[in-house]
Motif scaffolding. Structure first.
Motif, PDB file in Angstrom:
ATOM      1  N   ALA A 261       0.828  -1.202   0.000  1.00 13.66           N
ATOM      2  CA  ALA A 261       0.000   0.000   0.000  1.00 13.66           C
ATOM      3  C   ALA A 261       0.867   1.259   0.000  1.00 13.66           C
ATOM      4  CB  ALA A 261      -0.930  -0.002   1.213  1.00 13.66           C
ATOM      5  N   LYS A 262       2.026   1.180   0.616  1.00 14.83           N
ATOM      6  CA  LYS A 262       2.930   2.335   0.649  1.00 14.83           C
ATOM      7  C   LYS A 262       3.333   2.745  -0.764  1.00 14.83           C
ATOM      8  CE  LYS A 262       7.517   3.742   2.251  1.00 14.83           C
ATOM      9  NZ  LYS A 262       8.732   3.323   2.997  1.00 14.83           N
ATOM     10  N   ILE A 263       3.579   1.756  -1.622  1.00 13.33           N
ATOM     11  CA  ILE A 263       3.973   2.051  -3.002  1.00 13.33           C
ATOM     12  C   ILE A 263       2.866   2.814  -3.720  1.00 13.33           C
ATOM     13  CG2 ILE A 263       4.593   1.026  -5.218  1.00 13.33           C
ATOM     14  CD1 ILE A 263       5.795  -1.320  -3.630  1.00 13.33           C
ATOM     15  N   ILE A 264       1.616   2.351  -3.573  1.00 11.16           N
ATOM     16  CA  ILE A 264       0.479   3.024  -4.210  1.00 11.16           C
ATOM     17  C   ILE A 264       0.271   4.405  -3.598  1.00 11.16           C
ATOM     18  CG2 ILE A 264      -2.021   2.912  -4.569  1.00 11.16           C
ATOM     19  CD1 ILE A 264      -1.764  -0.112  -4.666  1.00 11.16           C
ATOM     20  N   HIS A 265       0.380   4.481  -2.290  1.00 10.39           N
ATOM     21  CA  HIS A 265       0.198   5.756  -1.580  1.00 10.39           C
ATOM     22  C   HIS A 265       1.174   6.812  -2.090  1.00 10.39           C
ATOM     23  CE1 HIS A 265      -0.195   8.582   1.761  1.00 10.39           C
ATOM     24  NE2 HIS A 265       1.105   8.471   1.987  1.00 10.39           N
ATOM     25  N   GLU A 266       2.427   6.402  -2.290  1.00  8.15           N
ATOM     26  CA  GLU A 266       3.451   7.366  -2.687  1.00  8.15           C
ATOM     27  C   GLU A 266       3.403   7.677  -4.177  1.00  8.15           C
ATOM     28  OE1 GLU A 266       7.076   5.659  -1.277  1.00  8.15           O
ATOM     29  OE2 GLU A 266       6.756   6.345   0.791  1.00  8.15           O
ATOM     30  N   LYS A 267       3.110   6.674  -5.012  1.00  5.38           N
ATOM     31  CA  LYS A 267       3.096   6.907  -6.452  1.00  5.38           C
ATOM     32  C   LYS A 267       1.840   7.624  -6.927  1.00  5.38           C
ATOM     33  CE  LYS A 267       6.202   3.274  -8.109  1.00  5.38           C
ATOM     34  NZ  LYS A 267       6.336   2.088  -9.001  1.00  5.38           N
ATOM     35  N   MET A 268       0.707   7.260  -6.338  1.00  2.26           N
ATOM     36  CA  MET A 268      -0.569   7.803  -6.818  1.00  2.26           C
ATOM     37  C   MET A 268      -1.145   8.866  -5.890  1.00  2.26           C
ATOM     38  SD  MET A 268      -2.300   4.210  -8.107  1.00  2.26           S
ATOM     39  CE  MET A 268      -3.680   5.057  -8.883  1.00  2.26           C
TER      40      MET A 268
ATOM     41  N   LEU B 228      -2.635   8.567  -3.096  1.00  2.00           N
ATOM     42  CA  LEU B 228      -3.943   8.199  -2.583  1.00  2.00           C
ATOM     43  C   LEU B 228      -3.886   8.072  -1.061  1.00  2.00           C
ATOM     44  CD1 LEU B 228      -4.970   5.434  -5.153  1.00  2.00           C
ATOM     45  CD2 LEU B 228      -5.855   7.777  -5.004  1.00  2.00           C
ATOM     46  N   PRO B 229      -4.990   8.344  -0.374  1.00  3.87           N
ATOM     47  CA  PRO B 229      -5.015   8.157   1.076  1.00  3.87           C
ATOM     48  C   PRO B 229      -4.711   6.698   1.441  1.00  3.87           C
ATOM     49  CG  PRO B 229      -6.930   9.398   0.341  1.00  3.87           C
ATOM     50  CD  PRO B 229      -6.254   8.886  -0.899  1.00  3.87           C
ATOM     51  N   TRP B 230      -4.146   6.500   2.631  1.00  2.00           N
ATOM     52  CA  TRP B 230      -3.776   5.151   3.046  1.00  2.00           C
ATOM     53  C   TRP B 230      -4.942   4.164   2.997  1.00  2.00           C
ATOM     54  CZ3 TRP B 230       0.697   2.786   3.545  1.00  2.00           C
ATOM     55  CH2 TRP B 230       1.862   3.536   3.723  1.00  2.00           C
ATOM     56  N   PRO B 231      -6.143   4.515   3.484  1.00  2.00           N
ATOM     57  CA  PRO B 231      -7.245   3.526   3.433  1.00  2.00           C
ATOM     58  C   PRO B 231      -7.580   3.079   2.014  1.00  2.00           C
ATOM     59  CG  PRO B 231      -7.764   5.294   4.964  1.00  2.00           C
ATOM     60  CD  PRO B 231      -6.544   5.732   4.223  1.00  2.00           C
ATOM     61  N   ILE B 232      -7.547   4.012   1.057  1.00  2.00           N
ATOM     62  CA  ILE B 232      -7.856   3.644  -0.332  1.00  2.00           C
ATOM     63  C   ILE B 232      -6.732   2.781  -0.909  1.00  2.00           C
ATOM     64  CG2 ILE B 232      -8.216   4.537  -2.665  1.00  2.00           C
ATOM     65  CD1 ILE B 232      -9.602   6.942  -1.434  1.00  2.00           C
ATOM     66  N   ALA B 233      -5.481   3.164  -0.642  1.00  2.00           N
ATOM     67  CA  ALA B 233      -4.350   2.371  -1.129  1.00  2.00           C
ATOM     68  C   ALA B 233      -4.400   0.951  -0.559  1.00  2.00           C
ATOM     69  CB  ALA B 233      -3.036   3.048  -0.748  1.00  2.00           C
ATOM     70  N   THR B 234      -4.731   0.834   0.713  1.00  2.00           N
ATOM     71  CA  THR B 234      -4.830  -0.482   1.347  1.00  2.00           C
ATOM     72  C   THR B 234      -5.959  -1.302   0.739  1.00  2.00           C
ATOM     73  OG1 THR B 234      -3.956   0.411   3.430  1.00  2.00           O
ATOM     74  CG2 THR B 234      -5.147  -1.685   3.542  1.00  2.00           C
ATOM     75  N   ALA B 235      -7.098  -0.656   0.484  1.00  2.00           N
ATOM     76  CA  ALA B 235      -8.237  -1.358  -0.115  1.00  2.00           C
ATOM     77  C   ALA B 235      -7.894  -1.857  -1.519  1.00  2.00           C
ATOM     78  CB  ALA B 235      -9.453  -0.437  -0.164  1.00  2.00           C
ATOM     79  N   LEU B 236      -7.156  -1.072  -2.286  1.00  2.00           N
ATOM     80  CA  LEU B 236      -6.764  -1.493  -3.632  1.00  2.00           C
ATOM     81  C   LEU B 236      -5.831  -2.706  -3.578  1.00  2.00           C
ATOM     82  CD1 LEU B 236      -6.184   1.953  -5.406  1.00  2.00           C
ATOM     83  CD2 LEU B 236      -8.032   0.305  -5.823  1.00  2.00           C
ATOM     84  N   VAL B 237      -4.909  -2.712  -2.608  1.00  2.00           N
ATOM     85  CA  VAL B 237      -4.007  -3.860  -2.468  1.00  2.00           C
ATOM     86  C   VAL B 237      -4.797  -5.118  -2.122  1.00  2.00           C
ATOM     87  CG1 VAL B 237      -2.126  -4.844  -1.101  1.00  2.00           C
ATOM     88  CG2 VAL B 237      -2.001  -2.470  -1.862  1.00  2.00           C
ATOM     89  N   LYS B 238      -5.757  -4.995  -1.225  1.00  2.00           N
ATOM     90  CA  LYS B 238      -6.557  -6.157  -0.836  1.00  2.00           C
ATOM     91  C   LYS B 238      -7.412  -6.647  -2.008  1.00  2.00           C
ATOM     92  CE  LYS B 238      -6.814  -5.122   4.106  1.00  2.00           C
ATOM     93  NZ  LYS B 238      -7.699  -4.768   5.243  1.00  2.00           N
ATOM     94  N   LEU B 239      -7.973  -5.709  -2.786  1.00  2.00           N
ATOM     95  CA  LEU B 239      -8.769  -6.097  -3.957  1.00  2.00           C
ATOM     96  C   LEU B 239      -7.898  -6.820  -4.968  1.00  2.00           C
ATOM     97  CD1 LEU B 239     -11.387  -6.017  -5.594  1.00  2.00           C
ATOM     98  CD2 LEU B 239     -10.694  -3.755  -6.442  1.00  2.00           C
ATOM     99  N   ARG B 240      -6.704  -6.291  -5.212  1.00  2.00           N
ATOM    100  CA  ARG B 240      -5.775  -6.965  -6.130  1.00  2.00           C
ATOM    101  C   ARG B 240      -5.456  -8.377  -5.642  1.00  2.00           C
ATOM    102  NH1 ARG B 240       0.030  -4.360  -6.628  1.00  2.00           N
ATOM    103  NH2 ARG B 240       0.128  -5.246  -4.527  1.00  2.00           N
ATOM    104  N   GLY B 241      -5.286  -8.533  -4.335  1.00  2.00           N
ATOM    105  CA  GLY B 241      -5.004  -9.854  -3.779  1.00  2.00           C
ATOM    106  C   GLY B 241      -6.131 -10.839  -4.031  1.00  2.00           C
ATOM    107  N   MET B 242      -7.363 -10.383  -3.876  1.00  2.00           N
ATOM    108  CA  MET B 242      -8.511 -11.271  -4.113  1.00  2.00           C
ATOM    109  C   MET B 242      -8.591 -11.688  -5.582  1.00  2.00           C
ATOM    110  SD  MET B 242     -11.552  -9.859  -1.619  1.00  2.00           S
ATOM    111  CE  MET B 242     -11.418  -8.115  -2.072  1.00  2.00           C
ATOM    112  N   VAL B 243      -8.327 -10.729  -6.485  1.00  2.00           N
ATOM    113  CA  VAL B 243      -8.353 -11.047  -7.917  1.00  2.00           C
ATOM    114  C   VAL B 243      -7.249 -12.034  -8.268  1.00  2.00           C
ATOM    115  CG1 VAL B 243      -8.049 -10.103 -10.232  1.00  2.00           C
ATOM    116  CG2 VAL B 243      -9.434  -8.859  -8.553  1.00  2.00           C
ATOM    117  N   LEU B 244      -6.032 -11.784  -7.780  1.00  2.00           N
ATOM    118  CA  LEU B 244      -4.908 -12.689  -8.068  1.00  2.00           C
ATOM    119  C   LEU B 244      -5.147 -14.069  -7.473  1.00  2.00           C
ATOM    120  CD1 LEU B 244      -1.848 -10.309  -7.580  1.00  2.00           C
ATOM    121  CD2 LEU B 244      -2.736 -11.230  -9.726  1.00  2.00           C
ATOM    122  N   SER B 245      -5.749 -14.115  -6.302  1.00  2.00           N
ATOM    123  CA  SER B 245      -6.075 -15.403  -5.696  1.00  2.00           C
ATOM    124  C   SER B 245      -7.021 -16.208  -6.592  1.00  2.00           C
ATOM    125  CB  SER B 245      -6.713 -15.184  -4.325  1.00  2.00           C
ATOM    126  OG  SER B 245      -7.192 -16.394  -3.790  1.00  2.00           O
ATOM    127  N   PHE B 246      -8.069 -15.553  -7.078  1.00  2.00           N
ATOM    128  CA  PHE B 246      -9.042 -16.234  -7.923  1.00  2.00           C
ATOM    129  C   PHE B 246      -8.398 -16.713  -9.228  1.00  2.00           C
ATOM    130  CE2 PHE B 246     -12.599 -15.883 -11.093  1.00  2.00           C
ATOM    131  CZ  PHE B 246     -13.281 -17.013 -10.662  1.00  2.00           C
TER     132      PHE B 246
END
Length: 399
Positions: A143-150, A152-170
């Motif tokens: 999330a730190k990478i997304i937070h710094e590059k884009m 974005l607020p930490w909660p949104i960056a964290t949510a995007l990382v978790k969403l990516r994880g669910m997609v990659l898992s599937f």
């Protein structure tokens, strides 16, 4: 006529953990087996020391699987392993993990060849006592990478990382395996979502002949999630560390010096609620307290600090190191890419927070090992469970 030796397929995991554990299992395997090494980390090919290992007589081949993503990655892994096993029929599978796609494809290939193949899982680094907390730190680092590059607020960056994880898992555990093998992969620990599914352990209990840990505390962690056939053994470094030093031309002289090995990832949690200047100040103060203690106990001993490779370009750590070097004349910093194990071998005292390097130093048994719980990290006193590690905590003072 010489009788052919049995063939082991050896998957040691990340390159930095190869030098703490994998290489010693490899040297032990080489006593009785010829070995095919399977890796998915490009750093192996960049290491001159690994090239020395690659040239050992018992190493038949190094299958390096790097590059590609998603379905192309699955195809690459499947084809590379099919080609290797066709050339060198396996007798033993030695895995560092049970939850990555390479593990599943290799196990499927082994099953297709029938019975008579021994399957061993070995632990290649310190095992966390709290999988949930460990995964939380991993999420925070991404999330730190997304937070710094884009920005974005930490909660949104964290949510995007978790969403990516669910997609990659599937995709990686269900869609692509179904396309290529007709069956989904069922890990007991999902590396993309952090979910533990103890019910899936039974397939691994069936597929694995032995699970190796190095202390009963960690063996019990495996047992609690549902794994059986777990046994605590001596870490193979005890038997082979001198062999490795001789092989690589490393000195075995131990110096009156202190090596300091901070962990990676915890600073990200601090950055969620503090400015970068505040984090640097906080870390500098906490580490200054630790270094002052070491300086008082070992006057005039040089102190060497080495960051985790993943923190090599972290501006927070760069500034913190500069502050510490300005405050302690005997402190020097070395490149994060240097071998932590070589530094540990050359030092009488090993210090840090909860780095796996401290775990390794304690297991080899002839170092003074100190874990400083001075940073307010959740789980910062986790090494108290290990013999041979002195944990110093100021939690009471912190309130």
């Amino acid at each position: 006529m010489t009788t052919p030796r049995p063939i082991a397929y050896f998957m040691p995991g990340p390159a930095h953990l190869f030098w703490t554990t994998g290489v010693f299992h490899l040297l032990e395997l080489g006593r009785t087996h010829d070995v095919v090494i399977v890796t998915d980390d490009g750093r192996y090919d960049q290491s001159p020391d690994f090239q020395t290992i690659r040239e050992l007589e018992f190493v038949l081949e190094h299958v390096q699987i790097v590059g590609q993503r998603l379905l192309s990655r699955h195809l690459l892994v499947k084809r590379a392993l099919e080609a290797a096993t066709a050339k060198y029929p396996p007798d033993l599978l030695y895995l560092h993990n049970m939850n990555y796609i390479e593990d599943f494809y290799l196990l499927r290939l082994f099953r297709s060849r029938g019975e008579g193949i021994t399957r061993v899982f070995f632990q290649n680094g310190r095992l966390t006592g709290d999988f949930r907390l460990d995964f939380q730190y991993r999420i925070a680092m991404d999330a730190k990478i997304i937070h710094e590059k884009m920005h974005l607020p930490w909660p949104i960056a964290t949510a995007l990382v978790k969403l990516r994880g669910m997609v990659l898992s599937f995709l990686n555990y269900t869609v692509f395996p179904m396309l290529l093998t007709g069956k989904q992969f069922r890990p007991w620990y999902n590396v993309y979502t952090g979910v533990i599914t103890s019910g899936y352990c039974e397939q691994w209990n069936t597929a694995t002949d032995q699970v190796f840990a190095y202390v009963e505390y960690e063996a019990d962690i495996y047992r609690k999630v549902g794994l059986r056939r777990v046994r605590a053994i001596d870490h193979p470094a005890k038997a082979h560390r001198r062999d490795l030093a001789q092989l690589l031309g490393r000195s075995t002289i131990v110096h009156d010096q202190i090596v300091i090995l901070p962990s990676v990832g915890f600073t990200t949690e601090l950055q969620k609620t503090r400015t970068d200047d505040e984090v640097v100040g906080y870390l500098s103060q906490a580490w200054s307290l630790a270094l002052s203690e070491l300086e008082g106990e070992h006057p005039a001993w040089p102190m060497v600090i080495k960051l985790h490779p993943a923190a090599a370009n972290d501006p927070i750590w760069m500034r913190t190191i500069q502050n510490l070097k300005a405050a302690f004349a005997q402190l020097s910093a070395v490149a994060p890419t240097l071998s932590a194990e070589a530094l540990i071998e050359a030092s009488r005292v090993v210090a840090g927070d909860v780095s796996s390097a401290l775990w390794w130093a304690a297991l080899i048994g002839d170092k003074k090992v100190i874990s400083f719980d001075y940073f307010g990290y959740p789980g910062g006193n986790e090494l108290i469970a290990y013999d041979g590690i002195e944990v110093r905590s100021n939690r009471d003072a912190q309130g």
